[in-house]
Scaffold this active site. Structure first.
Site, PDB file in Angstrom:
ATOM      1  CB  CYS A 213       0.513   3.814 -11.851  1.00 15.70           C
ATOM      2  SG  CYS A 213      -0.730   3.724 -10.574  1.00 15.70           S
ATOM      3  CG  HIS A 356       6.004   5.092  -9.949  1.00 13.82           C
ATOM      4  ND1 HIS A 356       5.235   5.270 -11.082  1.00 13.82           N
ATOM      5  CD2 HIS A 356       5.138   4.732  -8.965  1.00 13.82           C
ATOM      6  CE1 HIS A 356       3.969   5.022 -10.800  1.00 13.82           C
ATOM      7  NE2 HIS A 356       3.880   4.703  -9.522  1.00 13.82           N
ATOM      8  CG  HIS A 390      -0.245   8.994  -9.728  1.00 15.20           C
ATOM      9  ND1 HIS A 390      -0.043   8.585 -11.026  1.00 15.20           N
ATOM     10  CD2 HIS A 390       0.014   7.903  -8.949  1.00 15.20           C
ATOM     11  CE1 HIS A 390       0.304   7.314 -11.038  1.00 15.20           C
ATOM     12  NE2 HIS A 390       0.351   6.877  -9.789  1.00 15.20           N
TER      13      HIS A 390
END
Lengths: 459, 89
Positions: A213, A356, A390
């Site tokens: 990520c 995030h 995501h």
């Protein structure tokens, strides 16, 4: 004095949007992308989460990817190429055909040996391998099923049942007609950067960063360092991911690890980073964001449009757990101290943090606490994942694009579905005019990789 | 070469695929043209061409068969035979 780097072009493909303008418009309008997972995935497993954020239907031919390229490239590489083309157009760089057969170009006025490609990706072209592996391993089984079905004939009830069983099993057989001879170059993660370098005939450093990520953030950060250190004058940098494998196996991996948002009563409200009722992150089919990052004088000389300045990059590693953030967040704090120091700023100078913000219980709690501890309640905070889910290796790059656009447009998007915040921070609840001059975007990845960037208004 | 009916359709489709994959320029693609010597195909082009032909004609071509093709005529004969066999069955 250290060389300065500016963002002169942005290209984004994300769930719900095939182009940067559409993406940014949807962000500001609070249009989230949530849909049920493909129905045929349910043939293979029961899942706890049943929602995802799909990409729009993309016509790769119309986006400049030829027929031969479509046979030879994984979707991740094609997404990267499409986002790169958008970024190059946005930066007002011209490109001319170099080789018709290969469908490759050169960018006049750019010293190709001083132009780099840095791209992040979590899994590269793994979805192509998964599909072709099915052809490799299932073909004998599929042939056997066909023979058994023929032998069963049309006779008594047992034969009928056998035939129906064969037909049900055949329904689950999904594989490409042939084992793709280009599967090696489709699967290798470095293909995402390599294909961009080939497409635009760039001979500078060419690297793909595989750090889940945080991959896109790290790739952009490394591009900044390469410009600052005088290794290159220009870099195409960003992140890409494609996770929509034919069988839903990648989705299942995240689902079985209990990381995904549970649909609950209303799937549209399931994805809610920083909200007390959050249950996990929304799995995205994929996405890509590419930036044109240029040394300042290089950009000024060609009178390029300057969107924002990239001033600092820092990264650390938790050394704690492969799938869980360190609850003490010691290495994230160290990274953020390094980051603001590099940018010659204090925490109090930061106007906006693109968090995030995954929507998982532990991540959001820790991130909210460290924002409170270090930055206090002044900076605006939002989570782009609340809108598009995501996108793993593309996430950091898409969020860097959002941060740059937020600075340039003096506004940013709201936190979608944030009703009861986990902590009293300056979360963006409504879109408004915000004088954002200095901003941070940060990413924390499976593995323990932490990365963050400082972006500032160019002056 | 004058062709009409189904044969012309095959040739038309082959012409389209070969031009898309090999980009041989404006010159006509005739049955006697050799892929390597006349149309400039390298080994990767040949693999891509076979994949594109499979896609265009919705058929499968084995590795062994693919290796035997050297000219446009060879591929034409193969595809025509395949289509005739498919129609008969």
């Amino acid at each position: 004095m250290r060389r300065r780097a500016v963002i002169t072009g942005i290209g984004v493909i994300a769930p719900g949007a095939a182009a940067t303008e559409d993406f940014w418009r949807a962000c500001l309008a609070g249009q989230a992308t949530v849909a049920s997972i493909p129905a045929h995935w349910r043939q293979y497993a029961d899942y706890s989460s049943t929602i995802w954020a799909p990409l729009p239907k993309l016509d790769f031919s119309a986006l400049g990817i030829g027929r031969v390229e479509q046979m030879q490239l994984d979707v991740s590489a094609m997404l990267a190429l499409c986002a790169t083309r958008q970024a190059i157009d946005n930066a007002q760089l011209a490109y001319i055909l170099k080789n018709e057969k290969k469908n490759t170009f050169v960018i006049p006025g750019l010293n190709s040996r001083r132009a780099a490609v840095y791209c992040g990706s979590g899994i590269g072209g793994l979805t192509s391998l998964i599909f072709n592996q099915a052809n490799h391993s299932i073909t004998p089984l599929a042939d056997a099923l066909q023979r058994i079905k023929a032998l069963a004939g049309e006779g008594d009830s047992a034969q009928k049942e056998l035939r129906e069983l064969c037909e049900a099993a055949q329904e689950t057989v999904r594989m490409p007609a042939r084992f793709n001879p280009f599967i090696v170059s489709m699967t290798m993660p470095n293909a995402v950067s390599a294909n961009i370098g080939i497409k635009y005939s760039l001979n500078g450093p060419n690297t793909t960063f595989c750090c889940a990520c945080a991959a896109g953030t790290v790739a952009i950060g490394q591009a900044l360092r390469a410009i600052q250190s005088e290794e290159v004058d220009c870099a195409l940098c960003g992140g890409v991911e494609y996770l929509g494998d034919e069988f839903g196996g990648i989705f299942r991996g995240f689902d079985i690890a209990k990381t995904l948002a549970l649909p609950g009563c209303d799937p549209q409200e399931a994805n809610r980073p920083f909200d007390k009722k959050r249950t996990g992150f929304l799995f995205a089919e994929g996405g890509a964001a590419m930036l044109v990052l240029e040394e300042l004088e290089h950009a000024l000389q060609r009178e390029a449009p300057i969107i924002a300045e990239l001033t600092a990059f820092a990264e650390t590693f938790d050394g704690h757990n492969i799938m869980m953030i360190d609850p003490q967040a010691a290495e994230i704090r160290r990274m953020l101290h390094n980051l603001v120091q590099q940018a010659d700023l204090d925490f109090s100078d930061i106007d906006y943090i693109n968090a995030h913000g995954t929507g998982t219980a532990l991540n959001d709690e820790i991130e909210a606490q460290l924002i409170d501890d270090l930055f206090g309640k002044k900076p605006l905070v939002n989570a782009t994942k609340s809108l598009i889910g995501h996108t793993i290796g593309a996430g950091g790059a898409i969020e860097t694009a959002v941060t740059a656009l937020s600075i340039a447009c003096k506004t940013t998007h709201a936190c979608h579905n944030l009703n009861d915040p986990v902590r009293d921070l300056n979360f963006v609840r409504e879109v408004g005019e915000f004088p954002i001059r200095k901003a941070i975007t940060q990413s924390f990845a499976f593995g323990g990789h932490n990365a963050a960037l400082v972006l500032e208004e160019y002056s | 070469m004058e062709l009409s009916g189904p044969d012309a359709v095959i040739l038309e489709k082959m012409d389209k695929v070969i031009r898309e994959v090999l980009k041989p320029g404006a010159a006509p693609i005739t049955l006697d043209k050799r892929f390597k010597e006349d149309l400039g195909a390298d080994s990767l082009d040949s693999v891509a061409l076979i994949m594109a032909l499979e896609e265009e004609f919705k058929t499968s071509i084995s590795e062994e068969q693919a290796r035997s093709f050297t000219s446009v005529g060879g591929v034409y004969d193969f595809i025509k035979a395949r289509l005739v066999a498919a129609k008969a069955s």
